[in-house]
Design an enzyme around this catalytic site. Structure first.
Site, PDB file in Angstrom:
ATOM      1  N   TYR A 143     -12.404  10.859  -5.323  1.00 34.27           N
ATOM      2  CA  TYR A 143     -11.351  10.627  -6.307  1.00 34.27           C
ATOM      3  C   TYR A 143     -11.791  11.179  -7.670  1.00 34.27           C
ATOM      4  O   TYR A 143     -12.899  10.897  -8.130  1.00 34.27           O
ATOM      5  CB  TYR A 143     -11.121   9.138  -6.520  1.00 34.27           C
ATOM      6  CG  TYR A 143     -10.413   8.372  -5.440  1.00 34.27           C
ATOM      7  CD1 TYR A 143      -9.058   8.097  -5.543  1.00 34.27           C
ATOM      8  CD2 TYR A 143     -11.113   7.868  -4.347  1.00 34.27           C
ATOM      9  CE1 TYR A 143      -8.404   7.350  -4.572  1.00 34.27           C
ATOM     10  CE2 TYR A 143     -10.473   7.124  -3.373  1.00 34.27           C
ATOM     11  CZ  TYR A 143      -9.118   6.866  -3.495  1.00 34.27           C
ATOM     12  OH  TYR A 143      -8.477   6.118  -2.529  1.00 34.27           O
ATOM     13  N   ASN A 197       0.849  -1.190   0.000  1.00 37.02           N
ATOM     14  CA  ASN A 197       0.000   0.000   0.000  1.00 37.02           C
ATOM     15  C   ASN A 197       0.881   1.234   0.000  1.00 37.02           C
ATOM     16  O   ASN A 197       1.784   1.346   0.823  1.00 37.02           O
ATOM     17  CB  ASN A 197      -0.868   0.035   1.261  1.00 37.02           C
ATOM     18  CG  ASN A 197      -2.273  -0.470   1.023  1.00 37.02           C
ATOM     19  OD1 ASN A 197      -2.855  -0.237  -0.021  1.00 37.02           O
ATOM     20  ND2 ASN A 197      -2.816  -1.155   2.000  1.00 37.02           N
ATOM     21  N   GLU A 254      -0.681   6.700  -6.374  1.00 43.09           N
ATOM     22  CA  GLU A 254      -1.043   5.571  -5.523  1.00 43.09           C
ATOM     23  C   GLU A 254      -0.565   4.268  -6.149  1.00 43.09           C
ATOM     24  O   GLU A 254      -0.564   4.131  -7.363  1.00 43.09           O
ATOM     25  CB  GLU A 254      -2.557   5.504  -5.329  1.00 43.09           C
ATOM     26  CG  GLU A 254      -3.172   6.794  -4.841  1.00 43.09           C
ATOM     27  CD  GLU A 254      -4.652   6.662  -4.566  1.00 43.09           C
ATOM     28  OE1 GLU A 254      -5.152   5.520  -4.548  1.00 43.09           O
ATOM     29  OE2 GLU A 254      -5.310   7.692  -4.375  1.00 43.09           O
ATOM     30  N   TYR A 307      -7.358  13.731  -5.252  1.00 48.76           N
ATOM     31  CA  TYR A 307      -7.918  12.963  -4.148  1.00 48.76           C
ATOM     32  C   TYR A 307      -8.144  13.888  -2.962  1.00 48.76           C
ATOM     33  O   TYR A 307      -7.297  14.737  -2.666  1.00 48.76           O
ATOM     34  CB  TYR A 307      -6.940  11.855  -3.764  1.00 48.76           C
ATOM     35  CG  TYR A 307      -7.281  11.108  -2.500  1.00 48.76           C
ATOM     36  CD1 TYR A 307      -8.162  10.038  -2.524  1.00 48.76           C
ATOM     37  CD2 TYR A 307      -6.699  11.460  -1.286  1.00 48.76           C
ATOM     38  CE1 TYR A 307      -8.470   9.340  -1.364  1.00 48.76           C
ATOM     39  CE2 TYR A 307      -7.000  10.769  -0.126  1.00 48.76           C
ATOM     40  CZ  TYR A 307      -7.876   9.717  -0.167  1.00 48.76           C
ATOM     41  OH  TYR A 307      -8.191   9.031   0.975  1.00 48.76           O
ATOM     42  N   GLU A 317     -15.028  10.861   1.028  1.00 52.09           N
ATOM     43  CA  GLU A 317     -13.729  10.653   0.389  1.00 52.09           C
ATOM     44  C   GLU A 317     -13.952  10.677  -1.118  1.00 52.09           C
ATOM     45  O   GLU A 317     -14.827   9.964  -1.622  1.00 52.09           O
ATOM     46  CB  GLU A 317     -13.165   9.298   0.830  1.00 52.09           C
ATOM     47  CG  GLU A 317     -11.831   8.930   0.213  1.00 52.09           C
ATOM     48  CD  GLU A 317     -11.424   7.509   0.591  1.00 52.09           C
ATOM     49  OE1 GLU A 317     -10.246   7.308   0.893  1.00 52.09           O
ATOM     50  OE2 GLU A 317     -12.305   6.612   0.580  1.00 52.09           O
TER      51      GLU A 317
END
Length: 365
Positions: free
Chosen positions: A127, A84, A217, A116, A125
């Protein structure tokens, strides 16, 4: 594969049990902010400021990842067999200002390049995905519609997170908003207000802005990026509203304003536009212009409605409402406006019946 959680507050987010997507680890209560200098390389979890930009770096304790902070909004990353990883530069709080970025993005496996961010009240949240590797982050999600913006169509989605880490703690319930670009790119302008408007028209209302970054990411992958981000550019796309799926039906008697309306006060002018209207609510945009000969220290806009409009959330400012009068003051980051310069704020509001534009007054300090 099941999602894994870290003790830091970052977490792996997923679409309905499909392949995972990384959500940035950003819980401020769990990370002591740092102030980094230019050309500083970071390989441990941290958030802070660098050359006027907010940054966030997080990696799970597997594989190798680092971010080098450069001048202005520039940063670079490398990661190798990381489980991650998420890092980027941006703003805290985020705004609806257009975001322009450029650079390179290389990925071997599952990775994402996206604008983000988070909001609170409600906790959301979001994106805006411009590029991705071998896994499309929309896989397994129900499509709500699409919006044309900045040279491509973006597909819109929404998913729910339960008992998951967030900026408010490790056990939160919240909604994720998604916009995934059909034509991948690395670089260009993201007209943020188009996506906020399209989400709102689909009944997805953001709250008070928290941070916003142009994020690199990676999940179970290796790669590198070199990105420079800034505010500026952008154009309002025609009819940036969802198509397909289910969304509120517009009312013929409450279509968006055909032209902006405004008002002048002491030292500034406020101009209002109805960006999107779906019959029971709408998204408004207000531009504040400094008419004076010196830079402002702050500004205040008063919006007086003739109907029953109720503001539900507002970004790039703070507000109070008493009856049909809404008073908006600048946010901490946009009170300083140079002579002839402009800034803006946006908001969502509910109403019934007609939706006449508010009368505006503007003052500076």
């Amino acid at each position: 594969m099941k999602p894994t959680h870290s003790t830091r507050g970052g977490r792996l987010s997923r679409f309905a049990g499909k392949a995972p997507i990384i959500a940035a680890a950003c819980a401020a209560v769990l990370v002591i902010p740092n102030v980094a200098s230019a050309d500083t390389t970071i390989s441990t979890n941290s958030t802070g400021t660098n050359n006027g930009y907010f940054y966030s770096f997080w990696s799970q304790n597997s594989g190798q990842a680092s971010m080098t902070l450069g001048a202005g909004g520039q940063y670079s990353t490398t990661w190798n067999n990381v489980t991650n990883f998420v890092a980027g530069k941006g703003w805290n709080p985020g705004t609806t200002d257009p975001v322009t970025y450029s650079g390179t993005f290389n990925c071997n496996g599952n990775c994402y390049l996206s604008l983000y961010g988070w909001t609170t009240n409600p906790l959301i949240e979001y994106y805006i995905v411009d590029n991705y590797g071998n896994y499309n982050p929309s896989t397994g999600a129900a499509k709500l519609g699409s919006v044309v913006s900045d040279g491509s169509t973006y597909d819109l989605y929404s998913t729910q997170r339960t008992n998951a880490p967030s900026i408010e703690g490790d056990h939160s319930n919240f909604t994720q908003f998604w916009a995934v670009r059909q034509s991948k790119r690395t670089g260009g302008t993201i007209t943020v207000s188009n996506f906020f408007t399209a989400w709102a028209k689909a009944g997805l209302n953001l709250g008070t802005p928290n941070y916003q970054i142009l994020a690199t990411e990676g999940y179970g992958s290796s790669g590198s990026s070199n990105i420079t981000v800034s505010h500026g550019g952008g154009t309002t796309s025609p009819s940036p509203s969802p198509t397909g799926g289910t969304s509120p039906s517009p009312s013929p008697s409450s279509s968006p304003s055909s032209s902006p309306t405004g008002g002048t006060g002491s030292g500034c002018t406020a101009t209002f536009a109805n960006s999107s209207d779906w019959g029971a609510g709408y998204t408004g945009a207000v531009t504040v212009k400094n008419n004076g000969s010196t830079t402002t220290n702050g500004w205040k806009v008063t919006m007086t409605y003739s109907g029953n409009q109720t503001v539900t959330n507002l970004w790039s400012g703070t507000y109070t409402q008493s009856g049909n009068v809404v008073t908006v003051n600048n946010a901490a980051y946009n009170g300083s406006v140079p002579p002839g310069g402009t800034t803006n704020f946006g908001f969502n509001a509910n109403y019934s019946g007609s939706n006449a534009a508010p009368a505006l007054t503007c003052t500076t300090s």
